[in-house]
Write a protein that holds these residues in place. Structure first.
Motif, short mmCIF file in Angstrom:
data_model
loop_
_atom_site.label_atom_id
_atom_site.label_comp_id
_atom_site.label_asym_id
_atom_site.label_seq_id
_atom_site.Cartn_x
_atom_site.Cartn_y
_atom_site.Cartn_z
N ARG A 7 -12.83 -7.58 -6.78
CA ARG A 7 -13.61 -8.20 -5.69
C ARG A 7 -12.79 -8.23 -4.40
NH1 ARG A 7 -17.90 -8.05 -3.33
NH2 ARG A 7 -18.33 -9.83 -2.05
N GLU A 10 -12.94 -4.83 -2.93
CA GLU A 10 -14.22 -4.61 -2.24
C GLU A 10 -14.21 -5.29 -0.88
OE1 GLU A 10 -17.76 -5.71 -4.33
OE2 GLU A 10 -17.60 -4.06 -5.74
N SER A 43 -10.95 3.69 -2.30
CA SER A 43 -12.26 3.29 -2.80
C SER A 43 -12.66 4.12 -4.02
CB SER A 43 -13.31 3.42 -1.69
OG SER A 43 -14.55 2.92 -2.11
N LEU A 47 -13.23 1.85 -7.08
CA LEU A 47 -14.66 1.59 -7.27
C LEU A 47 -15.42 2.79 -7.84
CD1 LEU A 47 -15.29 -0.26 -3.88
CD2 LEU A 47 -14.79 -1.28 -6.12
N HIS A 51 -19.93 4.56 -6.08
CA HIS A 51 -20.11 3.20 -5.55
C HIS A 51 -20.64 3.28 -4.11
CE1 HIS A 51 -19.23 -0.88 -4.26
NE2 HIS A 51 -19.10 -1.20 -5.55
#
Length: 118
Positions: A7, A10, A43, A47, A51
């Motif tokens: 998290r 992100e 990323s 992810l 994503h």
């Protein structure tokens, strides 16, 4: 409370996207691309390629290319290829109802028009 590590990653990517948008809006395209060249691989690693944040980073990278008047023809081809892939992936993974699908398609049309102009 504690935040999950994914998290926090992100949130960092979301912050980077906000900065990228400001750079693009101020026509600081090379600065935006430099930041994106750092964040896109991060990323992808954390992810994944599919994503929506990774897709948005990639579409912003392409936009920073095609809106830059000093870009080369091969750069424009790269921008079109990136946006075609982003649009294809978004359609396959999220569907055409994804909130950014229309935006990605509009970016692709803009990149193709720039390519046709050159």
């Amino acid at each position: 409370g504690r935040t999950c590590p994914w998290r926090r990653r992100e949130d960092t990517i979301i912050d980077a996207l906000a900065l990228v948008r400001s750079l693009i809006n101020d026509d600081l395209f090379e600065e935006a691309r430099t930041l994106l060249r750092d964040y896109i691989p991060r990323s992808r690693r954390t992810l994944g390629d599919r994503h929506d944040l990774t897709l948005t980073l990639r579409s912003n990278y392409a936009e920073a290319i095609y809106r830059d008047t000093s870009r080369s023809l091969s750069d424009l081809h790269e921008a079109v290829a990136i946006l075609e892939d982003v649009l294809r992936t978004t359609r396959r993974v999220y569907g055409v109802q994804h909130p950014f699908f229309a935006e990605y398609r509009q970016d692709l049309e803009g990149a193709r028009m720039r390519l046709a102009d050159d």
